[in-house]
Design a protein around this motif. Structure first.
Motif, PDB file in Angstrom:
ATOM      1  N   ARG A 155       0.718  -1.202   0.005  1.00 17.43           N
ATOM      2  CA  ARG A 155       0.040  -0.055   0.137  1.00 17.43           C
ATOM      3  C   ARG A 155       0.976   1.387   0.092  1.00 17.43           C
ATOM      4  O   ARG A 155       0.560   2.078  -0.633  1.00 17.43           O
ATOM      5  CB  ARG A 155      -0.831   0.103   1.299  1.00 17.43           C
ATOM      6  CG  ARG A 155      -1.957   0.932   1.497  1.00 17.43           C
ATOM      7  CD  ARG A 155      -3.133   0.909   0.556  1.00 17.43           C
ATOM      8  NE  ARG A 155      -3.187   2.087  -0.350  1.00 17.43           N
ATOM      9  CZ  ARG A 155      -3.679   2.500  -1.386  1.00 17.43           C
ATOM     10  NH1 ARG A 155      -4.223   1.413  -1.876  1.00 17.43           N
ATOM     11  NH2 ARG A 155      -3.958   3.356  -2.105  1.00 17.43           N
TER      12      ARG A 155
ATOM     13  N   VAL B 119       1.865   2.559  -3.423  1.00 15.18           N
ATOM     14  CA  VAL B 119       0.697   3.111  -4.088  1.00 15.18           C
ATOM     15  C   VAL B 119       0.626   4.496  -3.518  1.00 15.18           C
ATOM     16  O   VAL B 119       0.642   5.591  -4.240  1.00 15.18           O
ATOM     17  CB  VAL B 119      -0.453   2.315  -3.870  1.00 15.18           C
ATOM     18  CG1 VAL B 119      -1.522   3.105  -4.762  1.00 15.18           C
ATOM     19  CG2 VAL B 119      -0.215   0.992  -4.408  1.00 15.18           C
ATOM     20  N   ASP B 120       0.658   4.862  -2.131  1.00 13.36           N
ATOM     21  CA  ASP B 120       0.525   6.092  -1.445  1.00 13.36           C
ATOM     22  C   ASP B 120       1.934   7.127  -2.248  1.00 13.36           C
ATOM     23  O   ASP B 120       1.567   8.211  -2.564  1.00 13.36           O
ATOM     24  CB  ASP B 120       0.538   5.976  -0.033  1.00 13.36           C
ATOM     25  CG  ASP B 120      -0.742   5.550   0.282  1.00 13.36           C
ATOM     26  OD1 ASP B 120      -1.525   5.552  -0.480  1.00 13.36           O
ATOM     27  OD2 ASP B 120      -0.672   5.010   1.614  1.00 13.36           O
TER      28      ASP B 120
ATOM     29  N   TRP C 210       3.652   6.742  -4.872  1.00 13.88           N
ATOM     30  CA  TRP C 210       3.386   7.236  -6.268  1.00 13.88           C
ATOM     31  C   TRP C 210       2.482   8.326  -6.319  1.00 13.88           C
ATOM     32  O   TRP C 210       2.864   9.387  -7.173  1.00 13.88           O
ATOM     33  CB  TRP C 210       2.848   5.977  -6.966  1.00 13.88           C
ATOM     34  CG  TRP C 210       2.389   6.159  -8.688  1.00 13.88           C
ATOM     35  CD1 TRP C 210       1.298   6.502  -8.990  1.00 13.88           C
ATOM     36  CD2 TRP C 210       3.451   6.406  -9.650  1.00 13.88           C
ATOM     37  NE1 TRP C 210       1.108   6.800 -10.210  1.00 13.88           N
ATOM     38  CE2 TRP C 210       2.500   6.933 -10.872  1.00 13.88           C
ATOM     39  CE3 TRP C 210       4.638   6.499  -9.729  1.00 13.88           C
ATOM     40  CZ2 TRP C 210       2.989   7.023 -11.974  1.00 13.88           C
ATOM     41  CZ3 TRP C 210       5.317   6.524 -10.897  1.00 13.88           C
ATOM     42  CH2 TRP C 210       4.310   6.813 -12.052  1.00 13.88           C
ATOM     43  N   HIS C 211       1.486   8.489  -5.738  1.00 15.44           N
ATOM     44  CA  HIS C 211       0.369   9.570  -5.613  1.00 15.44           C
ATOM     45  C   HIS C 211       0.885  10.796  -5.002  1.00 15.44           C
ATOM     46  O   HIS C 211       0.413  12.003  -5.341  1.00 15.44           O
ATOM     47  CB  HIS C 211      -0.987   9.246  -4.870  1.00 15.44           C
ATOM     48  CG  HIS C 211      -1.435   8.125  -5.847  1.00 15.44           C
ATOM     49  ND1 HIS C 211      -1.697   8.209  -7.308  1.00 15.44           N
ATOM     50  CD2 HIS C 211      -1.905   6.883  -5.567  1.00 15.44           C
ATOM     51  CE1 HIS C 211      -2.657   7.088  -7.556  1.00 15.44           C
ATOM     52  NE2 HIS C 211      -2.429   6.357  -6.717  1.00 15.44           N
TER      53      HIS C 211
ATOM     54  N   SER D 194      11.389   2.403  -5.409  1.00 14.16           N
ATOM     55  CA  SER D 194      10.780   1.335  -4.334  1.00 14.16           C
ATOM     56  C   SER D 194      12.127   0.320  -4.227  1.00 14.16           C
ATOM     57  O   SER D 194      12.779  -0.094  -5.474  1.00 14.16           O
ATOM     58  CB  SER D 194       9.780   0.625  -5.136  1.00 14.16           C
ATOM     59  OG  SER D 194       9.160  -0.462  -4.107  1.00 14.16           O
TER      60      SER D 194
ATOM     61  N   ARG E 136       3.152  -3.270 -10.831  1.00 14.56           N
ATOM     62  CA  ARG E 136       2.524  -1.737 -10.560  1.00 14.56           C
ATOM     63  C   ARG E 136       3.417  -0.846 -11.109  1.00 14.56           C
ATOM     64  O   ARG E 136       3.084   0.218 -11.852  1.00 14.56           O
ATOM     65  CB  ARG E 136       2.785  -1.544  -9.261  1.00 14.56           C
ATOM     66  CG  ARG E 136       1.391  -1.981  -8.578  1.00 14.56           C
ATOM     67  CD  ARG E 136       1.292  -1.268  -7.195  1.00 14.56           C
ATOM     68  NE  ARG E 136      -0.292  -2.018  -6.528  1.00 14.56           N
ATOM     69  CZ  ARG E 136      -0.357  -2.527  -5.434  1.00 14.56           C
ATOM     70  NH1 ARG E 136       0.877  -2.858  -4.845  1.00 14.56           N
ATOM     71  NH2 ARG E 136      -1.503  -3.035  -5.035  1.00 14.56           N
TER      72      ARG E 136
ATOM     73  N   TRP F 297       2.675   1.695 -13.988  1.00 16.89           N
ATOM     74  CA  TRP F 297       2.767   3.345 -13.621  1.00 16.89           C
ATOM     75  C   TRP F 297       3.585   4.015 -14.789  1.00 16.89           C
ATOM     76  O   TRP F 297       3.500   5.249 -15.287  1.00 16.89           O
ATOM     77  CB  TRP F 297       3.268   3.556 -12.361  1.00 16.89           C
ATOM     78  CG  TRP F 297       2.635   3.332 -10.988  1.00 16.89           C
ATOM     79  CD1 TRP F 297       1.417   3.340 -11.381  1.00 16.89           C
ATOM     80  CD2 TRP F 297       2.778   2.755  -9.869  1.00 16.89           C
ATOM     81  NE1 TRP F 297       0.655   3.337  -9.959  1.00 16.89           N
ATOM     82  CE2 TRP F 297       1.842   2.739  -9.107  1.00 16.89           C
ATOM     83  CE3 TRP F 297       4.087   2.622  -9.415  1.00 16.89           C
ATOM     84  CZ2 TRP F 297       1.584   2.553  -7.632  1.00 16.89           C
ATOM     85  CZ3 TRP F 297       4.259   2.299  -7.952  1.00 16.89           C
ATOM     86  CH2 TRP F 297       2.815   2.247  -7.054  1.00 16.89           C
TER      87      TRP F 297
END
Length: 343
Positions: free
Chosen positions: A221, A224-225, A227-228, A238, A261, A265
């Motif tokens: 998770r 993902v956070d 990346w945003h 990562s 991912r 992306w």
């Protein structure tokens, strides 16, 4: 030859730290292209914590001798190796085999340690330093004036990353538990408590336009956070899946999911980049280039250590025979810096 024997730590299978075995044997002889190193310092890294659980994605079959990196003095040189290397202090990244009093390494894989740097000091920045340097300068290409987010800013890689970034005049936001915040503030880092704060919301407050790079060892998770939170043109690096350390099931799956991912992306037309960093990438395909980069980058890190841009953080030093205590201490999450093993 030297009268002392070989002492090494063997990981026999999936065991608790107390299940590691101490084995004695004959000191090996350097073959062609090799050097025999008398280990002066090796360390406990996250990799060994994964390996004892059978969860490091490309670990060898049990039993084997762990130990990701080491610093020591060259005792003897094999055929075809410059004899003058004998007596010099060197560092080597080996992935496995470092937890031993004597280690054979290809001469092409050793990097000289500059005078004035102690073995334990140098050990703190071998795998951690090379990882931090390459992520910062070869992947994210950070520049002065940029802002970055470092997860686990007090960790082994995180603490070196923070210091190298600041030496490059980069502003650092760092996540860590509250007890590490004062130390981070003293280093000029803006700390965020990942246990009690909404990290994403806090980072948006601090960097409304997004950050130029995020370094994430948690995976899942968190990636993902991360990346945003990137600004346009930003880079996510990562470099692990620490969040899955105690999971059961496939050890490949968290990495493959993350790679999927990253691929997705990077296919999006939004000017951001994601990388999954593995320090060994490229070795199989271009060994000489890999070795040249490793030597150049580790030499830069040792230079930063000599200048005081990076401070060696030694959490504790224990003898090799107390490896169970060392591993427990490293896994406790209560120490800052590197747990170092001495012969």
């Amino acid at each position: 030859m030297n009268a002392e024997g070989l002492v090494e730590v063997v990981l026999p299978g999936k065991v608790e730290p107390e299940g590691l075995e101490i084995r004695h044997g004959a000191v090996p002889t350097a073959g062609p292209g090799q050097v025999l190193i008398r280990m002066e310092a090796t360390g406990v890294s996250f990799a060994e914590q994964q390996m004892r659980r059978g969860r490091y994605y490309d670990q060898p079959a049990f039993p084997f001798v762990p130990g990701y990196d080491l610093v020591g003095t060259v005792l003897t040189t094999g055929e075809g190796v410059e004899p003058a290397l004998a007596g010099t202090r060197v560092a080597a990244l080996v992935k496995v085999g470092g937890w031993a009093s004597h280690v054979l390494v290809d001469a092409a894989d050793v990097v000289p340690v500059p005078d004035g740097i102690g073995a334990a000091e140098a050990e703190t920045v071998v795998v951690n330093g090379i990882t931090a340097w390459q992520m910062l300068h070869r992947k994210a290409h950070v520049r002065a004036g940029q802002t970055i987010l470092v997860h686990g800013a007090n960790g082994g890689v995180g603490s070196v990353l923070v210091q190298l970034a600041q030496a490059a005049d980069v502003k650092v936001i760092g996540t860590a538990s509250a007890r590490h915040h004062d130390a981070l503030r003293e280093r000029g880092v803006i700390p965020v408590d990942y246990r009690t704060e909404d990290v994403a919301a806090r980072v948006r407050e601090l960097a409304p336009a997004g950050v130029d790079a995020v370094f994430d060892h948690v995976g899942g998770r968190s990636a993902v956070d991360s990346w945003h939170l990137l600004a346009p043109g930003g880079t996510l690096v990562s470099y692990g899946s620490a969040s899955t350390r105690d999971d059961e099931g496939s050890k490949q799956w968290p990495v493959l999911k993350l790679l999927g991912r990253v691929w997705l992306w990077n296919a999006l037309p939004n000017r951001r980049r994601a990388y999954f960093f593995n320090v060994w990438a490229g070795r199989a395909l271009a060994k000489n280039r890999f070795r040249a980069q490793l030597r150049a980058d580790l030499t830069q890190v040792f230079g930063a250590l000599q200048r005081g841009d990076v401070t060696a953080q030694i959490a504790a030093q224990l003898p090799l025979t107390r490896v169970a205590d060392a591993l427990r201490l490293a896994e406790s999450g209560t120490v800052a810096g590197k747990v170092v093993l001495n012969p």
